[in-house]
Design an enzyme around this catalytic site. Structure first.
Site, mmCIF file in Angstrom:
data_model
loop_
_atom_site.group_PDB
_atom_site.id
_atom_site.type_symbol
_atom_site.label_atom_id
_atom_site.label_comp_id
_atom_site.label_asym_id
_atom_site.label_seq_id
_atom_site.Cartn_x
_atom_site.Cartn_y
_atom_site.Cartn_z
ATOM 1 C CE1 TYR A 94 3.040 -1.716 0.091
ATOM 2 C CE2 TYR A 94 2.669 -3.163 1.974
ATOM 3 C CZ TYR A 94 3.223 -2.935 0.732
ATOM 4 O OH TYR A 94 3.964 -3.917 0.112
ATOM 5 C CD GLU A 136 4.186 -6.989 0.935
ATOM 6 O OE1 GLU A 136 3.833 -6.393 1.982
ATOM 7 O OE2 GLU A 136 4.726 -6.411 -0.026
#
Length: 402
Positions: A94, A136
């Site tokens: 990310y 997640e």
């Protein structure tokens, strides 16, 4: 985020609607230029087709539109989260993506990308990344806490390879470590990772598990893409042409939220598929008949080109013999001779509406985007509650129907 920053994000919504794919295309080109190692993580077939760029543009737009209340996107977050965990996406990814996304906004918008706007989008992306990676992480924990579960990539051996039709072959995959494997929910998929010589890349692909959970192996059923030079077809064709019994492949653990609703045990279940889209639905059907001994009405509607490419026809007959309540409706675009078993043409729910429009039924659609859209609209127009219509589009999501 301050009210002014939220206002800046919302002010970019018209730009994202108009030029979102332009921005995301630029972003991916930039990221792969600076971080080429990520080509081994991303599906380059979706890059070539433009599906990934479109899916990301839709996601960024949806986030900007709902920046004041991102909780309304939890369904989308869950769908993407399953995809990401199946690809072993981790929090550090990310950070890389965020750096390139903000740089892309700056470079694409030019003078319009003020320092205030870039700061607002940096905070907005950080917030989104926290939401995504937090969800997640929960999915990863659930995977490792499941008996036989794992995260990342695990080696499996092809123990059997069965031709189901002229186009579709099944692969029976057993763990090389002889350990337990995680049970999967009917409808889930696994990612398969192979080295693709044509691209000189390791490439992951998701394939639905086409059988109910058994604790011993996973079965995937793959369509051969004849003559395809597309990266997706290259992976499917490599499985067909080069992966043999005894060969090893790497798998991630089962993922996906397109699963059988097992809470309403007495409600009718209607499965509608086109081509290879039957694979997750077949796992659901086996679960109902073999593991649940279901007595509720079950309707199977499937369409494909002709009988020669129709996989699992014999399996459907076996399941029908076990559970006579199973209704089987087949459509062949090319029907060579009159048949009591199949109808000529594409799937047409209107022709069998008295068979499929059942009170309290759950509907499961799987196939190409156009196939899903057509039958979703028919069911909705017929008065079916959209919450009872479940669908799975192979590849990055491009449909927003519910």
């Amino acid at each position: 985020m301050t009210e002014n920053q939220i206002a800046l994000i919302k002010a970019t919504v018209p730009v994202l609607r108009e030029n979102g794919v332009l921005l995301t295309s630029y972003f991916y080109n930039r990221m792969f230029q600076h971080n080429p190692e990520l080509k081994h993580v991303f599906n380059m077939g979706n890059q070539q087709s433009g599906k990934q760029q479109t899916a990301l543009a839709m996601a960024v737009l949806a986030y900007a539109e709902n920046i004041e209340n991102p909780s309304v996107l939890l369904g989308v977050v869950d769908h993407i989260g399953h995809k990401h965990t199946s690809l072993d996406i981790r929090p550090e990814h990310y950070q890389i993506v965020g750096n390139h996304l903000i740089s892309s906004i700056k470079e694409v918008l030019g003078d319009a990308a003020t320092d205030e706007l870039l700061e607002a989008w940096t905070l907005a992306y950080s917030q989104l990344a926290d939401i995504m990676s937090g969800h997640e992480n929960a999915l990863y924990r659930a995977k490792v806490n499941r008996p036989g579960g794992w995260t990342g990539w695990r080696p499996f051996e092809v123990r059997d390879k069965v031709m189901e039709s002229q186009e579709i072959t099944s692969f029976y995959l057993y763990p090389t470590d002889q350990g337990d494997i995680a049970a999967h929910l009917p409808g889930q998929y696994i990612s398969v990772r192979l080295f693709l010589p044509e691209l000189n890349l390791i490439q992951p692909r998701q394939y639905s598990i086409s059988s109910s959970s058994n604790g011993k192996f996973y079965r995937i059923s793959v369509k051969k893409e004849k003559g395809s030079k597309h990266p997706d077809g290259m992976i499917s064709n490599r499985l067909h042409d080069h992966i043999q019994v005894g060969d090893k492949v790497e798998l991630s653990s089962p993922s996906g939220n397109f699963v059988l609703n097992q809470k309403e045990n007495n409600n009718p279940q209607v499965f509608i598929s086109g081509g290879i889209g039957q694979t997750p639905l077949l796992a659901m059907l086996e679960e109902l008949i073999l593991n649940k001994n279901s007595t509720q009405p079950i309707v199977w509607v499937h369409g494909c080109r002709n009988e020669q490419v129709h996989a699992f026809k014999d399996r459907l007959q076996e399941l029908s013999a076990i559970n006579p309540s199973l209704q089987n409706h087949l459509f062949y675009e090319q029907l060579e001779k009159e048949s009591a078993d199949a109808t000529s043409g594409v799937v047409n729910l209107e022709e069998i509406q008295d068979k499929v429009l059942l009170n309290g039924a759950n509907y499961y659609l799987c196939g190409p985007a156009g196939f899903i859209r057509k039958h979703y609209e028919f069911l909705k127009d017929a008065g079916v509650d959209t919450e009872a219509i479940h669908f799975e589009e192979f590849g990055p999501a491009s449909l927003s129907l519910n």
